[in-house]
Design a protein around this motif. Structure first.
Motif, PDB file in Angstrom:
ATOM      1  N   MET A 153       0.847  -1.195   0.000  1.00 27.89           N
ATOM      2  CA  MET A 153       0.000   0.000   0.000  1.00 27.89           C
ATOM      3  C   MET A 153       0.881   1.243   0.000  1.00 27.89           C
ATOM      4  N   PHE A 170       2.921   0.376   3.553  1.00 29.51           N
ATOM      5  CA  PHE A 170       2.797  -0.793   4.430  1.00 29.51           C
ATOM      6  C   PHE A 170       2.360  -1.979   3.586  1.00 29.51           C
ATOM      7  N   LYS A 172      -0.037  -5.465   3.093  1.00 30.93           N
ATOM      8  CA  LYS A 172      -1.363  -6.002   3.469  1.00 30.93           C
ATOM      9  C   LYS A 172      -1.451  -7.461   3.019  1.00 30.93           C
ATOM     10  N   ASN A 174      -3.901 -10.175   2.026  1.00 31.77           N
ATOM     11  CA  ASN A 174      -5.298 -10.304   1.596  1.00 31.77           C
ATOM     12  C   ASN A 174      -5.763 -11.710   1.934  1.00 31.77           C
ATOM     13  N   ASP A 186      -8.561  -7.659   6.429  1.00 29.28           N
ATOM     14  CA  ASP A 186      -7.247  -8.084   5.948  1.00 29.28           C
ATOM     15  C   ASP A 186      -6.221  -7.640   6.982  1.00 29.28           C
ATOM     16  N   LYS A 187      -5.067  -8.274   6.957  1.00 29.55           N
ATOM     17  CA  LYS A 187      -4.053  -7.983   7.958  1.00 29.55           C
ATOM     18  C   LYS A 187      -3.023  -7.026   7.376  1.00 29.55           C
ATOM     19  N   SER A 188      -2.724  -5.966   8.089  1.00 30.62           N
ATOM     20  CA  SER A 188      -1.707  -5.036   7.598  1.00 30.62           C
ATOM     21  C   SER A 188      -0.468  -5.134   8.464  1.00 30.62           C
ATOM     22  N   ASN A 190       2.915  -2.964   9.379  1.00 29.33           N
ATOM     23  CA  ASN A 190       3.543  -1.647   9.343  1.00 29.33           C
ATOM     24  C   ASN A 190       4.940  -1.715   9.929  1.00 29.33           C
ATOM     25  N   PHE A 222      -6.635  -4.207   8.791  1.00 26.21           N
ATOM     26  CA  PHE A 222      -6.622  -3.112   7.837  1.00 26.21           C
ATOM     27  C   PHE A 222      -7.583  -1.995   8.234  1.00 26.21           C
ATOM     28  N   GLN A 225      -5.756   0.889   9.686  1.00 24.24           N
ATOM     29  CA  GLN A 225      -5.060   1.764   8.731  1.00 24.24           C
ATOM     30  C   GLN A 225      -6.065   2.625   7.969  1.00 24.24           C
ATOM     31  N   GLU A 239      -3.242   0.602  -3.944  1.00 27.68           N
ATOM     32  CA  GLU A 239      -2.960  -0.776  -3.584  1.00 27.68           C
ATOM     33  C   GLU A 239      -2.290  -1.481  -4.751  1.00 27.68           C
TER      34      GLU A 239
END
Lengths: 628, 158
Positions: A153, A170, A172, A174, A186-188, A190, A222, A225, A239
């Protein structure tokens, strides 16, 4: 059996038992020792310690003698952060550590990414089975199984926070959750510095630049964020979904387990969020994304490198507009009368029927659209004000909700949102410009070098605003050869809001810290200038502005009052701008500067420009700028 | 009963969520299982609010490596379902409010899926939320209180 015989046989039996046990243990230990030796030999023959992936797993930058990781817990060998060979052998030995009643503490479960790669190179005994059966927590986490794809991202620059001016990036994951199909969960991932709360700006700048902070990867959903970047800071995102195969995905997600929470030294300019994300992608894709000859690494550099990478990693680029942009599109769907209702409610701060009643007079469908827009605008104002709720705002929110919830459900209406191209698709940030000039007294050449230049003349994500750092112009003519001008920092936020609400027309501002050569005195004048004013669209892509403010000089006259008026026309292919700037100094002096500039992009990173400048005398300049 | 101090867990935004119905455990259990009792934020007047803030600002569920998990008596089962939902509501309240008002939107769709609800969820939620909003003290409620109310509302719908 006679008791005496039993007494003789029992010690023998015990001895035999221990002999067998000892032999068994010794045999297992020998086998294990042989296995370790064999693996080490294989690793040495394959020269694994020198392989790029091993270096990357240990976070050794190219040519570095030491890992960037300052977390001793990441290494098995005491010198593992300096000696890749020793760390490799120690990793192999650690693989055979005994399992305890805390299996998730075993090296395999703590560093599944590392062992995943080593297994591919050496065929570690029973690796997949051990990972599957013994390591519980990673399976509870489950992202290595649930991850469908990975996106990078890119978050747009944000002039509201100096540290965010250059943007952010960062990663992500999916997810392919059977129960949740929206991207909000979704998991981000950082990477950032651990800055203590209420840190002073001086410490923040100094420690951020000099590596005084610890940096680490942290994971969040997500929606966190989205809330921060899109809904609080009103920043756009792009993205970049990556093209990674199953093995690459697995390697990456397993490595995230290795690395999350581990500490690095954080450097704002080069070993920052974008750099660390680049390293993650490089690890699994054999690409070279973290390279940059300059002493800094910008978020957009990661995406420019991604774009140019031979490994062709980009699957798709999507534009994620900020909530502010969505709000403006929603307001665009209203007519003038409806917009006026919204403005009147906020201007009069009245909930009385004479104001509110205008909504009830609309037909039901329009009432719904106005109320939805009013609620969205209300939320936007709250966030923009730092969530300062007075009585009116609290009561307004309640009234909007009661009225709206009494009406049927209906999707929110909004106009179309123009998809902005990614800033990484624009020209690069640093520039070298070469130009010739001519005036009635002389001709010559100019050389311009800027470390970071996003201004009206180039294509950037600041959409007509400016951020310029360390911009030097050298002049060579018959009269003199010298540094003519330097902008240490110049920032402008003068592009008008695209909102239809007059209340959204914010103050335009500009700041400038620099120095210029005084031709008459043959000396330099350092100055700081700050001005504010307003700007307006007068036609499509054309806006005008007016700014007033002081300029402080380090020599007499110390203070000038300035008035600047100008225009900017932003066409996709070229930019046409001009301004007139008047100075009144405290000693009664008055002078002015006028400038007109047209620039055209021949190619993505090559721009040709023509400038007319009038200060005492009129001068024409023409040249080329190369962005890199 | 939704105890104020127990919502602290909710704001930890846990990594995992369960495929089970998310109201299956009392938040008191979740709070203690996740070992959150030791985290207290400084510089706040109300201790229960302090706990909430501590969790929001200090706990990130970093792929299971956060120090808090080491304090948890049942780390792998904490931070499922209910906690994720409560955190989502707290952090996305404004967006959720807009979606509930219009009856559509990504945040509302996410909440529906988390609740594993079928058809009629949006209608029921709108109807119940309208009653909540119409209460005399609604405009005086804090963000925390509104989140608490919405959480209780959503968990009651199924």
């Amino acid at each position: 059996m006679p008791t005496r015989l039993l007494k003789l046989k029992f010690p023998a039996l015990i001895s035999l038992y221990f002999l067998v046990l000892f032999s068994s243990i010794h045999s297992n230990a020998s086998e294990q020792f042989s296995e370790i030796l064999k693996l080490k030999q294989s690793a040495a023959e394959k020269n694994l310690a020198r392989q790029l992936t091993w270096s990357r797993l240990l976070y050794f930058r190219e040519g570095a003698k030491q890992s960037d990781l300052i977390d001793a817990g990441y290494f098995f060998h005491l010198e593992g952060n300096k000696d890749k060979q020793k760390e490799l052998f120690a990793s192999i030995e650690a693989y055979f550590s005994p399992w305890t009643d805390k299996p998730d503490e075993h090296p395999i479960c703590k560093f599944p990414g590392r062992y995943f790669w080593l297994n591919k190179q050496l065929e570690l005994p029973d690796f997949e089975n051990l990972l599957e059966k013994k390591c519980k927590r990673i399976h509870v986490w489950g992202f290595q199984e649930k991850t469908q794809s990975v996106s990078l991202m890119l978050v747009s620059g944000y002039l509201g926070n100096p540290a965010s001016s250059f943007g952010h990036s960062f990663l992500k994951l999916n997810l392919n959750e059977s129960s949740i199909h929206t991207s909000l969960f979704d998991k981000s991932l950082n990477y950032g510095a651990a800055v203590p709360p209420n840190e002073s700006i001086v410490r923040y700048v100094v420690l951020g630049i000099t590596g005084g902070y610890r940096g680490r990867f942290t994971g969040e959903y997500f929606f966190t964020q989205d809330r921060v970047y899109s809904r609080t800071e009103f920043r756009d995102m792009w993205e970049y979904e990556l093209k990674l195969d199953e093995e690459q995905l697995r390697f990456l997600t397993l490595h995230l387990w290795d690395i999350t929470g581990r500490e690095f030294q954080y450097f704002f300019f080069d070993r920052n969020c974008a750099f660390r994300i680049a390293q993650l992608v490089e690890l699994v894709s054999d690409s070279d994304l973290s390279a940059d000859p300059r002493p800094w690494y910008l978020p957009e550099t990661l995406f420019q490198n991604l774009d140019m990478s031979q490994t062709n990693l980009i699957k798709e680029i999507s534009f994620v507009p900020s909530s502010q942009r969505e709000l403006y599109a929603q307001l665009e769907s209203l007519n003038n009368q409806e917009l006026e209702i919204i403005e009147r409610i906020h201007k009069t701060k009245s909930l009385e029927d004479e104001v509110w009643g205008s909504i009830a007079e609309l037909d039901a469908d329009r009432q719904i659209d106005v109320l939805d827009a009013l609620l969205a605008y209300h939320k936007y104002l709250l966030i923009a004000s730092g969530n300062k709720q007075d009585d009116f705002m609290r009561q307004l929110e309640q009234k909007i909700l009661i009225t709206r919830l009494a009406l049927p459900a209906k999707p929110r209406q909004q106009g179309s949102i123009d998809e902005l191209i990614s800033p990484a698709k624009g020209n690069k940030a640093s520039v070298i410009g070469l130009a010739g000039f001519h005036n009635r007294d002389e001709s010559g050449s100019l050389v311009n070098i800027a470390a970071y230049k996003k201004d009206f003349t180039n294509k950037n994500s600041l959409e007509g605003n400016e951020l310029v750092l360390l911009d030097f112009t050298f002049r060579d003519s018959e009269l003199y050869t010298a540094l003519e001008h330097v902008d240490l920092i110049k920032a402008s936020n003068i592009k008008p809001s695209s909102s239809y609400l007059s209340s959204e027309r914010k103050w335009a501002w500009q700041i400038n810290l620099g120095a210029e050569r005084d031709v008459l005195e043959e000396d330099y004048v350092a100055y700081f200038k700050a001005s504010m004013g307003k700007s307006f669209y007068v036609a499509n892509n054309l806006f005008i502005y007016g700014l007033v403010g002081p300029q402080l000089n380090h020599v007499e006259p110390v203070a000038d009052a300035t008035l600047k008026t100008g225009f900017v026309y932003l066409h996709p292919q070229f930019t046409f701008s001009g301004f007139n700037e008047q100075y009144w100094s405290e000693d009664g002096g008055h002078y002015k500067l006028a400038e007109g500039n047209i620039s055209y992009f021949l190619k993505k990173d090559i721009n040709v420009f023509l400038k007319l400048r009038d200060i005492e005398i009129t001068e024409a300049q023409a040249g080329l700028s190369f962005y890199f | 009963m939704f105890k104020k101090s127990l919502i602290a867990l909710a704001f930890a935004a846990p990594v995992l969520f369960s495929q089970q119905g998310f109201a299956e455990r009392d938040l008191g259990q979740i709070y203690s299982e996740c070992g959150l009792g030791g985290i207290i934020a400084k510089n706040t007047q109300d201790e229960s609010t302090a706990k909430v803030l501590a969790i929001v600002t200090n706990v990130t569920w970093d792929f299971g490596t956060t120090a808090v998990i080491s304090e948890a008596s049942s780390p792998d089962s904490c931070a499922r379902g209910s906690a994720a939902v409560a955190a989502f509501i707290y952090q996305s309240y404004d967006a959720l409010e807009k979606d509930i008002a219009s009856g559509h939107g990504e945040h509302l769709a996410t909440l529906k899926e988390l609740n594993q609800s079928g058809e009629g969820f949006e209608t029921s939620l709108r109807s119940e939320f309208a009653k909540q909003v119409a209460s005399a003290d609604y405009s005086e409620k804090t963000h925390f209180e509104k989140t608490e109310d919405l959480f209780n509302l959503v968990t009651a719908i199924n």
